[in-house]
Design a protein around this motif. Structure first.
Motif, PDB file in Angstrom:
ATOM      1  N   SER A  86      -4.220 -45.097 120.839  1.00 36.51           N
ATOM      2  CA  SER A  86      -5.563 -44.527 120.951  1.00 36.51           C
ATOM      3  C   SER A  86      -6.143 -44.733 122.344  1.00 36.51           C
ATOM      4  CB  SER A  86      -6.488 -45.148 119.902  1.00 36.51           C
ATOM      5  OG  SER A  86      -6.156 -44.694 118.613  1.00 36.51           O
ATOM      6  N   ARG A  90      -6.674 -41.230 124.257  1.00 36.78           N
ATOM      7  CA  ARG A  90      -8.048 -40.791 124.545  1.00 36.78           C
ATOM      8  C   ARG A  90      -8.316 -40.724 126.045  1.00 36.78           C
ATOM      9  NH1 ARG A  90     -11.724 -44.564 120.983  1.00 36.78           N
ATOM     10  NH2 ARG A  90      -9.982 -46.006 121.296  1.00 36.78           N
ATOM     11  N   THR A 106     -11.647 -35.143 120.069  1.00 37.87           N
ATOM     12  CA  THR A 106     -10.836 -36.360 120.048  1.00 37.87           C
ATOM     13  C   THR A 106     -11.283 -37.270 118.911  1.00 37.87           C
ATOM     14  OG1 THR A 106     -10.629 -36.218 122.456  1.00 37.87           O
ATOM     15  CG2 THR A 106      -9.995 -38.290 121.420  1.00 37.87           C
ATOM     16  N   CYS A 108      -9.920 -40.818 116.591  1.00 38.38           N
ATOM     17  CA  CYS A 108      -8.937 -41.899 116.471  1.00 38.38           C
ATOM     18  C   CYS A 108      -9.081 -42.570 115.109  1.00 38.38           C
ATOM     19  CB  CYS A 108      -9.072 -42.918 117.600  1.00 38.38           C
ATOM     20  SG  CYS A 108     -10.471 -44.043 117.453  1.00 38.38           S
ATOM     21  N   GLU A 132     -12.761 -50.340 124.452  1.00 36.87           N
ATOM     22  CA  GLU A 132     -13.210 -49.502 123.342  1.00 36.87           C
ATOM     23  C   GLU A 132     -14.613 -48.959 123.590  1.00 36.87           C
ATOM     24  OE1 GLU A 132     -12.990 -47.113 120.542  1.00 36.87           O
ATOM     25  OE2 GLU A 132     -11.259 -48.413 120.858  1.00 36.87           O
ATOM     26  N   THR A 139     -15.114 -40.104 122.682  1.00 40.00           N
ATOM     27  CA  THR A 139     -14.523 -39.975 121.349  1.00 40.00           C
ATOM     28  C   THR A 139     -15.512 -39.261 120.434  1.00 40.00           C
ATOM     29  OG1 THR A 139     -13.320 -42.056 121.675  1.00 40.00           O
ATOM     30  CG2 THR A 139     -13.488 -41.235 119.420  1.00 40.00           C
ATOM     31  N   VAL A 142     -14.339 -41.254 114.576  1.00 40.65           N
ATOM     32  CA  VAL A 142     -13.508 -42.425 114.300  1.00 40.65           C
ATOM     33  C   VAL A 142     -13.326 -42.543 112.792  1.00 40.65           C
ATOM     34  CG1 VAL A 142     -13.359 -44.946 114.382  1.00 40.65           C
ATOM     35  CG2 VAL A 142     -14.174 -43.687 116.382  1.00 40.65           C
TER      36      VAL A 142
END
Length: 415
Positions: A86, A90, A106, A108, A132, A139, A142
């Motif tokens: 990830s 990403r 995107t 994850c 992160e 992102t 999730v």
């Protein structure tokens, strides 16, 4: 994780998505059952070299390779799995978006606890949190495989511009339901070559830990003729899985059931260390280290009790598989495990890193077969209603659409 990705890819392809998986060649080796299964479902496999550990040069090469793949495919969606993949995936998607003016959506999936992977408070943990938080900005969605991981991620990244949801792991239930009891996993147990010890059950055993069985516990069941009970685990042999704790608990189980045998299915970097520990504890002759197995459904049906002694977990597929096989489960109360195993209802939960409590739970299960069967039946009913592959794939595809709708709405507001 690779089975999760494979099942999700095939299920998504069946629902009309065009799917490609970029991964190292050894994940789905050429001419293997898994690669044939994917290719027959219309899933494209793209080789990508990605080191297992942090490697500046190797990770940079993977990042560059992914950017080239994105340029060829121009996908609408990039879905990454696991912390390392990830991170690189990403970063590549964000870089491709800047350089090309086209950034795919995107998403994850978080499979494991960052604290569990890197050690809470360690330098690696602090670095992982920082990475992160930075990647969260690019992102769009999730997926956490348990509520515990969802809470951890929300506390870690404080996302505002993304969607976060929980979609538990699913398994191919029919593979486990269709195997008859004693399904013949083909594992060579010590009792196959040695005369079994006294397998008789002990006397009254107190319920362990926080177990809350009903008042009438019933009488101990009848053990398999000719040998003692089989305690089994399926796990990667790494520190996180706590197999050393299980080995330290097993001599106590053997005091109550001298004929008991332990099966450790799985492989990993700790295998030789764990085998040496078994020898040091004097149980080496009663423990079978089977290595990697391709017949887990059949193997599970040879167990009298399944145990997972993990120190940290996301949403363990092995526990769900054991429950689908109607095998009584003893597991540690950590991560997403309590979301699957309800203590005293669908299994027994114990504290991590406590060999004594783990041993008491195993002895109680082996001493009260009728009650253990009730726990196993409750567990079976729970997993068959909540943890199927179809449910996981359907929920994931619905989440994809939800993220697309949110992105479209944001774009409309900005224009």
């Amino acid at each position: 994780m690779k089975d999760h990705v494979m099942r999700l890819a095939v299920g998504s392809s069946a629902r009309g998505w065009r799917v490609a998986i970029a991964c190292p060649r050894d994940v789905y080796p050429q001419d293997s059952d898994s690669s044939r299964y994917l290719l027959e479902a219309g899933v494209k496999l793209i080789p990508l070299s990605l080191p297992g550990r942090i490697s500046p040069h190797g990770d940079l090469m993977a990042w560059a390779g992914l950017i080239r793949i994105l340029g060829r495919l121009r996908p609408r969606l990039v879905h990454t799995h696991g912390f390392k993949a990830s991170m690189v995936g990403r970063m590549a998607a964000a870089t491709f978006g800047v350089s090309s003016g086209y950034r795919p959506v995107t998403i994850c999936t978080v499979h494991n606890s960052i604290a569990g992977q890197f050690g809470s408070g360690s330098r690696a943990w602090n670095l992982a949190k920082l990475v992160e938080k930075v990647l969260a900005r690019s992102t769009d969605g999730v997926i956490a495989v348990s509520r515990a991981l969802e809470r951890e991620y929300l506390e870690l990244s404080h996302p505002s511009a993304m969607l976060v949801t929980c979609i538990p792991n699913g398994i191919a239930l029919e593979r486990f339901i269709s195997v008859p009891p004693g399904g013949g996993g083909g594992v060579r147990l010590p009792s196959d070559v040695e005369p079994p010890g006294d397998a008789g059950p002990p006397g009254d055993v107190e319920p362990p830990g926080n177990a809350k069985p009903p008042g009438d516990l019933g009488s101990p069941g009848v053990l398999k003729p000719g040998r003692g009970p089989v305690v089994g685990t399926v796990a990667r042999l790494i520190p996180q899985k706590g197999v050393d704790v299980l080995l330290r608990a097993f001599p106590l189980v053997r005091e109550a059931f001298p004929g008991a045998e332990l099966v450790v299915a799985g492989d990993g970097p700790m295998r030789s260390q764990l085998q040496a520990l078994a020898g040091h504890l004097g149980i080496g002759a009663r423990v079978a280290f089977t290595g990697h197995r391709n017949d887990i459904p059949a193997l599970l049906r040879t167990f009298d009790v399944f145990v997972l002694a993990s120190l940290s977990e996301g949403m363990p597929v092995s526990v769900i598989e054991a429950m689908a096989s109607r095998v009584p489960v003893v597991a540690t109360c950590t991560g997403g495990i309590p979301e699957v195993v309800e203590d005293g209802v669908s299994g027994l939960l114990v504290a991590p890193s406590d060999p004594g409590q783990l041993a008491r739970a195993l002895i109680w299960i082996l001493s009260h077969r009728d009650e253990a069967s009730r726990l196993a039946q409750n567990a079976f009913e729970k997993v068959t209603s909540r943890f199927s592959i179809d449910r996981m794939v359907e929920d994931t595809c619905l989440f994809y659409q939800e993220v697309f709708r949110r992105k479209a709405k944001q774009a409309a507001c900005e224009s």
